[in-house]
Design a protein around this motif. Structure first.
Motif, PDB file in Angstrom:
ATOM      1  N   SER A  76       0.822  -1.211   0.000  1.00  0.00           N
ATOM      2  CA  SER A  76       0.000   0.000   0.000  1.00  0.00           C
ATOM      3  C   SER A  76       0.854   1.259   0.000  1.00  0.00           C
ATOM      4  O   SER A  76       1.873   1.334   0.668  1.00  0.00           O
ATOM      5  CB  SER A  76      -0.897   0.019   1.237  1.00  0.00           C
ATOM      6  OG  SER A  76      -1.595   1.244   1.324  1.00  0.00           O
ATOM      7  N   CYS A  77       0.405   2.267  -0.757  1.00  0.00           N
ATOM      8  CA  CYS A  77       1.156   3.526  -0.766  1.00  0.00           C
ATOM      9  C   CYS A  77       0.677   4.466   0.333  1.00  0.00           C
ATOM     10  O   CYS A  77       1.299   5.490   0.579  1.00  0.00           O
ATOM     11  CB  CYS A  77       1.056   4.200  -2.128  1.00  0.00           C
ATOM     12  SG  CYS A  77      -0.608   4.650  -2.601  1.00  0.00           S
ATOM     13  N   PHE A  78      -0.402   4.129   1.018  1.00  0.00           N
ATOM     14  CA  PHE A  78      -0.934   5.002   2.065  1.00  0.00           C
ATOM     15  C   PHE A  78      -0.442   4.561   3.439  1.00  0.00           C
ATOM     16  O   PHE A  78      -0.417   3.384   3.748  1.00  0.00           O
ATOM     17  CB  PHE A  78      -2.461   4.989   2.042  1.00  0.00           C
ATOM     18  CG  PHE A  78      -3.033   5.421   0.732  1.00  0.00           C
ATOM     19  CD1 PHE A  78      -2.875   6.722   0.284  1.00  0.00           C
ATOM     20  CD2 PHE A  78      -3.715   4.523  -0.068  1.00  0.00           C
ATOM     21  CE1 PHE A  78      -3.394   7.127  -0.933  1.00  0.00           C
ATOM     22  CE2 PHE A  78      -4.242   4.919  -1.284  1.00  0.00           C
ATOM     23  CZ  PHE A  78      -4.075   6.222  -1.715  1.00  0.00           C
ATOM     24  N   THR A  79      -0.048   5.513   4.268  1.00  0.00           N
ATOM     25  CA  THR A  79       0.449   5.193   5.605  1.00  0.00           C
ATOM     26  C   THR A  79      -0.407   5.797   6.712  1.00  0.00           C
ATOM     27  O   THR A  79      -0.124   5.603   7.885  1.00  0.00           O
ATOM     28  CB  THR A  79       1.900   5.690   5.778  1.00  0.00           C
ATOM     29  OG1 THR A  79       1.914   7.114   5.666  1.00  0.00           O
ATOM     30  CG2 THR A  79       2.826   5.056   4.759  1.00  0.00           C
ATOM     31  N   TRP A  80      -1.428   6.552   6.350  1.00  0.00           N
ATOM     32  CA  TRP A  80      -2.280   7.192   7.352  1.00  0.00           C
ATOM     33  C   TRP A  80      -3.715   7.199   6.867  1.00  0.00           C
ATOM     34  O   TRP A  80      -3.986   7.319   5.661  1.00  0.00           O
ATOM     35  CB  TRP A  80      -1.828   8.634   7.589  1.00  0.00           C
ATOM     36  CG  TRP A  80      -2.739   9.410   8.495  1.00  0.00           C
ATOM     37  CD1 TRP A  80      -2.715   9.418   9.859  1.00  0.00           C
ATOM     38  CD2 TRP A  80      -3.810  10.276   8.121  1.00  0.00           C
ATOM     39  NE1 TRP A  80      -3.704  10.234  10.343  1.00  0.00           N
ATOM     40  CE2 TRP A  80      -4.396  10.777   9.283  1.00  0.00           C
ATOM     41  CE3 TRP A  80      -4.332  10.673   6.894  1.00  0.00           C
ATOM     42  CZ2 TRP A  80      -5.477  11.657   9.284  1.00  0.00           C
ATOM     43  CZ3 TRP A  80      -5.410  11.543   6.882  1.00  0.00           C
ATOM     44  CH2 TRP A  80      -5.965  12.024   8.070  1.00  0.00           C
ATOM     45  N   SER A  81      -4.639   7.059   7.796  1.00  0.00           N
ATOM     46  CA  SER A  81      -6.057   7.138   7.480  1.00  0.00           C
ATOM     47  C   SER A  81      -6.768   7.859   8.615  1.00  0.00           C
ATOM     48  O   SER A  81      -6.432   7.670   9.789  1.00  0.00           O
ATOM     49  CB  SER A  81      -6.639   5.731   7.330  1.00  0.00           C
ATOM     50  OG  SER A  81      -8.048   5.774   7.378  1.00  0.00           O
TER      51      SER A  81
ATOM     52  N   THR B 177     -10.335   9.747   4.375  1.00  0.00           N
ATOM     53  CA  THR B 177      -9.112  10.224   3.732  1.00  0.00           C
ATOM     54  C   THR B 177      -7.959   9.268   4.025  1.00  0.00           C
ATOM     55  O   THR B 177      -7.821   8.769   5.132  1.00  0.00           O
ATOM     56  CB  THR B 177      -8.734  11.622   4.272  1.00  0.00           C
ATOM     57  OG1 THR B 177      -9.841  12.489   4.074  1.00  0.00           O
ATOM     58  CG2 THR B 177      -7.519  12.175   3.557  1.00  0.00           C
ATOM     59  N   LYS B 178      -7.125   9.042   3.014  1.00  0.00           N
ATOM     60  CA  LYS B 178      -5.887   8.284   3.153  1.00  0.00           C
ATOM     61  C   LYS B 178      -4.776   9.125   2.557  1.00  0.00           C
ATOM     62  O   LYS B 178      -4.967   9.775   1.546  1.00  0.00           O
ATOM     63  CB  LYS B 178      -5.960   6.960   2.395  1.00  0.00           C
ATOM     64  CG  LYS B 178      -6.733   5.878   3.050  1.00  0.00           C
ATOM     65  CD  LYS B 178      -6.691   4.656   2.154  1.00  0.00           C
ATOM     66  CE  LYS B 178      -6.767   3.395   2.961  1.00  0.00           C
ATOM     67  NZ  LYS B 178      -6.672   2.207   2.119  1.00  0.00           N
ATOM     68  N   GLU B 179      -3.607   9.077   3.187  1.00  0.00           N
ATOM     69  CA  GLU B 179      -2.454   9.839   2.699  1.00  0.00           C
ATOM     70  C   GLU B 179      -1.189   9.024   2.946  1.00  0.00           C
ATOM     71  O   GLU B 179      -1.149   8.141   3.789  1.00  0.00           O
ATOM     72  CB  GLU B 179      -2.316  11.177   3.440  1.00  0.00           C
ATOM     73  CG  GLU B 179      -3.457  12.133   3.242  1.00  0.00           C
ATOM     74  CD  GLU B 179      -3.491  12.757   1.865  1.00  0.00           C
ATOM     75  OE1 GLU B 179      -2.446  12.791   1.184  1.00  0.00           O
ATOM     76  OE2 GLU B 179      -4.579  13.192   1.458  1.00  0.00           O
ATOM     77  N   ARG B 180      -0.137   9.384   2.243  1.00  0.00           N
ATOM     78  CA  ARG B 180       1.186   8.823   2.519  1.00  0.00           C
ATOM     79  C   ARG B 180       1.956   9.865   3.304  1.00  0.00           C
ATOM     80  O   ARG B 180       2.541  10.783   2.746  1.00  0.00           O
ATOM     81  CB  ARG B 180       1.921   8.476   1.233  1.00  0.00           C
ATOM     82  CG  ARG B 180       3.275   7.846   1.537  1.00  0.00           C
ATOM     83  CD  ARG B 180       3.922   7.249   0.309  1.00  0.00           C
ATOM     84  NE  ARG B 180       5.190   6.655   0.688  1.00  0.00           N
ATOM     85  CZ  ARG B 180       6.352   6.993   0.143  1.00  0.00           C
ATOM     86  NH1 ARG B 180       6.404   7.871  -0.822  1.00  0.00           N
ATOM     87  NH2 ARG B 180       7.455   6.412   0.551  1.00  0.00           N
TER      88      ARG B 180
ATOM     89  N   HIS C 245      -1.786   5.409  11.886  1.00  0.00           N
ATOM     90  CA  HIS C 245      -0.635   5.304  10.981  1.00  0.00           C
ATOM     91  C   HIS C 245      -0.276   3.834  10.787  1.00  0.00           C
ATOM     92  O   HIS C 245      -0.321   3.035  11.714  1.00  0.00           O
ATOM     93  CB  HIS C 245       0.593   6.028  11.561  1.00  0.00           C
ATOM     94  CG  HIS C 245       0.450   7.510  11.559  1.00  0.00           C
ATOM     95  ND1 HIS C 245       0.970   8.306  10.569  1.00  0.00           N
ATOM     96  CD2 HIS C 245      -0.165   8.343  12.427  1.00  0.00           C
ATOM     97  CE1 HIS C 245       0.694   9.567  10.821  1.00  0.00           C
ATOM     98  NE2 HIS C 245       0.005   9.627  11.951  1.00  0.00           N
TER      99      HIS C 245
END
Length: 186
Positions: free
Chosen positions: A21-26, A35-38, A67
């Motif tokens: 996965s490229c996302f590390t936070w939700s 929302t999801k972000e790296r 995270h």
């Protein structure tokens, strides 16, 4: 943020990238506000990368935090070993063998990362078990043809139901991640 970027630049730190996965936070919200972000990254400088050329970063599943933890492995195949390796299962008889604790200890001590250590233990125990099973191949079987035919009969629905309800509701969630309680209640 400017000071942080200056430190990255002054130390020649670069992003090591990621696997999975490229996302590390939700934000863990439902609906349109989800929302999801790296946000999290593993960083290194060129000297470090030359010392550890086969490093990989795996974004693990979010469990308790918002995270995702990052696992840094010094082996290229960390993703394959952790997520595509479904065949390993610790056999209870291994614990009775005097060699087993030594195999586990030597494999565990090879790496400082817990995921890599677990993979090392799996590899060593699997290889050791294969050698033991190769020796067992030369043992004369005690299962007669009639016994084998009886064991290979199709299970009845009643037999499956009885076995399912004898299982602890929350034990062994394979296949597909569903524990016994899922099947017991549905």
């Amino acid at each position: 943020m400017t000071k942080f970027r200056e430190v990255l630049e002054n130390c020649h730190l670069g992003d090591l990238g990621f696997s999975s996965s490229c996302f590390t936070w939700s934000n863990r919200r439902l609906g349109n506000s989800f929302t999801k972000e790296r946000l999290d990254r593993a960083m290194s400088n060129p000297e470090w990368c030359s010392l550890f050329p086969k490093v990989s970063v795996l974004v693990l599943a979010i469990r308790t935090s918002d995270h995702s933890p990052l696992a840094i492995s010094f082996k290229e195949d960390v993703y394959e070993r952790m997520y595509h390796r479904r065949g390993f299962k610790f056999e209870a008889w291994w614990a009775k063998d005097v060699e087993c604790p030594n195999i586990i200890k030597s494999a565990w001590d090879e790496d400082i990362l817990i995921n890599a250590s677990i993979s090392n233990v799996q590899d060593r125990l699997s290889a050791w078990s294969d050698r033991v099973e190769e020796c067992i191949r030369f043992v004369t079987p005690r299962v007669s043809e009639d016994m084998k035919n009886w064991l290979l009969q199709q299970f009845t629905e009643d037999e499956v139901r009885r076995a399912l309800f004898q299982m602890h509701p929350l034990k062994f969630p394979r296949p597909y991640g569903f524990p016994a309680v899922f099947y017991q209640k549905n």
